[in-house]
Design a protein around this motif. Structure first.
Motif: not given
Length: 104
Positions: A20-28, A30
């Motif tokens: 569920n957090e993958i997108k947010y972790n990628i954004d953090k 990148i």
């Protein structure tokens, strides 16, 4: 046995939370790179699907590394689970990689 372990380990609350957090972790992360003085060894498949922009895992990993002789991307034929099918090659590569720093 592998199916049972995967189902047991793959569908717990921590794995679900991580997904569920993958997108947010990628954004953090990148724009993050490994420090140039930190040796990094990546293993990735030789043949990988490219995105519409011509990117693949090798090109992605290159963005994570600085221009350092201490970093290497090693490609192998196969799929994501190299540790199951190519462990001997990986072991040789890891030992050589580590040895290149201990012989200095």
């Amino acid at each position: 046995m592998t199916k049972a372990i995967s189902a047991w380990k793959g569908y717990n609350k921590d794995v679900v939370n991580e997904a569920n957090e993958i997108k947010y972790n990628i954004d953090k992360t990148i724009d993050m790179k490994f420090p140039s003085e930190t040796p990094v060894l990546f293993f990735t498949p030789k043949r990988e699907k490219e995105t519409k922009k011509g990117r693949n895992k090798v090109s992605f990993y290159k963005t994570q590394l600085t221009n350092s002789p201490a970093s290497k991307i090693f490609t192998l034929e196969g799929h994501h689970y190299f540790h199951w099918t190519r462990s001997k090659e990986m072991s040789r590569e890891v030992n050589g990689f580590i040895g290149s720093f201990t012989r200095r």
